[in-house]
Write a protein that holds these residues in place. Sequence first.
Motif, PDB file in Angstrom:
ATOM      1  N   THR A   4       0.827  -1.206   0.000  1.00 31.93           N
ATOM      2  CA  THR A   4       0.000   0.000   0.000  1.00 31.93           C
ATOM      3  C   THR A   4       0.862   1.257   0.000  1.00 31.93           C
ATOM      4  N   SER A   5       1.906   1.267   0.805  1.00 30.41           N
ATOM      5  CA  SER A   5       2.815   2.415   0.845  1.00 30.41           C
ATOM      6  C   SER A   5       3.512   2.608  -0.495  1.00 30.41           C
ATOM      7  N   ALA A   6       3.948   1.510  -1.091  1.00 35.07           N
ATOM      8  CA  ALA A   6       4.618   1.592  -2.392  1.00 35.07           C
ATOM      9  C   ALA A   6       3.665   2.112  -3.463  1.00 35.07           C
ATOM     10  N   PHE A  13       4.256  10.078  -7.053  1.00 31.92           N
ATOM     11  CA  PHE A  13       5.227  10.436  -8.094  1.00 31.92           C
ATOM     12  C   PHE A  13       4.517  10.859  -9.376  1.00 31.92           C
ATOM     13  N   ILE A  14       3.536  10.076  -9.787  1.00 29.92           N
ATOM     14  CA  ILE A  14       2.831  10.341 -11.049  1.00 29.92           C
ATOM     15  C   ILE A  14       2.058  11.655 -10.983  1.00 29.92           C
ATOM     16  N   LEU A  51      -0.881  10.747   3.920  1.00 31.46           N
ATOM     17  CA  LEU A  51      -0.810   9.295   3.753  1.00 31.46           C
ATOM     18  C   LEU A  51       0.611   8.754   3.854  1.00 31.46           C
ATOM     19  N   ILE A  52       1.507   9.352   3.094  1.00 33.69           N
ATOM     20  CA  ILE A  52       2.847   8.769   2.986  1.00 33.69           C
ATOM     21  C   ILE A  52       3.617   8.870   4.300  1.00 33.69           C
ATOM     22  N   ILE A  53       3.685  10.063   4.888  1.00 32.67           N
ATOM     23  CA  ILE A  53       4.491  10.183   6.112  1.00 32.67           C
ATOM     24  C   ILE A  53       3.817   9.534   7.321  1.00 32.67           C
ATOM     25  N   GLY A  68      12.409  10.278  -5.926  1.00 30.25           N
ATOM     26  CA  GLY A  68      11.448   9.872  -6.947  1.00 30.25           C
ATOM     27  C   GLY A  68      10.999  11.034  -7.810  1.00 30.25           C
ATOM     28  N   LEU A  69      10.827  12.203  -7.193  1.00 31.75           N
ATOM     29  CA  LEU A  69      10.449  13.390  -7.973  1.00 31.75           C
ATOM     30  C   LEU A  69      11.591  13.862  -8.859  1.00 31.75           C
ATOM     31  N   ILE A  70      12.805  13.751  -8.384  1.00 26.04           N
ATOM     32  CA  ILE A  70      13.950  14.127  -9.221  1.00 26.04           C
ATOM     33  C   ILE A  70      14.001  13.242 -10.457  1.00 26.04           C
TER      34      ILE A  70
END
Length: 105
Positions: A4-6, A13-14, A51-53, A68-70
């Motif tokens: 779920t985290s992934a 990212f998208i 959600l992520i943190i 990931g953003l880079i």
Amino acid sequence: MNLTSAATLMFYFIVTTTGLSFMKASENVISIQYAFGTFLYGIGYILFSFLIIRSMPLSLAFPIASAGLIVGTQIAGVAFLGETISPMHALGIGGIIVGIVMLTL
């Protein structure tokens, strides 16, 4: 990191990379394209903040999200905005990917 985290990170990212690409491609800050990019970027911020943190340690979430953003913006720049990647950029992207893999082990 669980599935779920992934999946949430990939969606982050998208959405965020797409938002940044729309903002970059717009000809004017006052345009529908720029507003849509800002909206998507804001959705990415909400995903990260709520959600992520909360689903993984910040010491893991922030480096993965940043890296990931880079990588995502480099790919989007080449694919959609006609930018080029030098050999040094490609080497840097490879290093970032190796770093992300090392963090998740």
